[in-house]
Scaffold this active site. Structure first.
Site, mmCIF file in Angstrom:
data_model
loop_
_atom_site.group_PDB
_atom_site.id
_atom_site.type_symbol
_atom_site.label_atom_id
_atom_site.label_comp_id
_atom_site.label_asym_id
_atom_site.label_seq_id
_atom_site.Cartn_x
_atom_site.Cartn_y
_atom_site.Cartn_z
ATOM 1 N N GLY A 134 0.774 -1.218 -0.064
ATOM 2 C CA GLY A 134 -0.138 0.047 -0.028
ATOM 3 C C GLY A 134 0.880 1.176 -0.113
ATOM 4 C CB SER A 135 2.822 2.968 -1.632
ATOM 5 O OG SER A 135 2.492 2.331 -2.753
#
Length: 184
Positions: free
Chosen positions: A152-153
């Site tokens: 996740g980013s």
């Protein structure tokens, strides 16, 4: 235990997928650098560690969850003027303060007409590694792969204030295909 191992192996292989994309070829378009959801559109100053003049720019932020493709692509055709990595925290990437506090890798792209576009890869809560596939002074084609953020980013794209938005907060976008904005 074998089933859990098989599932984790399958998930990691699936996570690092890199599908072919059909990039629209237009030097006036700014294409999404990431798969995900547009989580913020505003005006902001680019990261302070960049060796460029501090001026307010339009910013479009795309949040990638763990189910999105995490290969990042160039939003425009241009040369890589600067690449600056900065260590930081690992807050939830969907938060606005992630742009300032989290680990990040910033690219300054100079287009053929002299417009500067800035792409910032931001590590998230789970992501602990930003990989860059390029170096300074390289030429990138629109939609070309330039890096990867694991898990996740978020990716922030800074552009001139007069760029015309072609997306809205909440839109789902595809790296290398979805049009975020149009340069005047």
């Amino acid at each position: 235990i074998a089933s859990i191992g098989f599932f984790l192996t399958f998930f990691v292989l699936w996570f690092f997928r890199d599908p072919k994309r059909n990039t629209p070829e237009d030097k006036n378009l700014i294409i999404s650098s990431a798969d995900g959801k547009v989580c913020l559109i505003d005006e902001a100053y680019p990261p302070e560690e960049l060796p460029i003049e501090a001026q307010k720019m339009k910013r479009i932020c795309v949040f990638m969850n763990v189910f999105n493709v995490h290969v990042n692509r160039s939003p425009v055709q241009g040369s890589v003027e600067h690449i600056v990595y900065k260590e930081g925290k690992f807050l939830n990437a969907s938060l606005d303060k992630a742009s300032d506090k989290n680990e990040r890798n910033s690219l300054v792209l100079n287009t053929q007409n002299g417009t500067k576009i800035i792409v910032v890869q931001i590590a998230g809560l789970i992501a602990r590694r930003i990989l860059s596939f390029i170096s300074s002074n390289e030429e990138l084609n629109q939609g070309e792969r330039f890096g990867l953020i694991r898990f996740g980013s978020r990716v922030d794209i800074y552009m001139p204030l007069d760029a015309i938005e072609k997306c809205r907060v909440g839109d789902r976008v595809v790296a290398g295909e979805s049009i975020l904005a149009f340069l005047k």
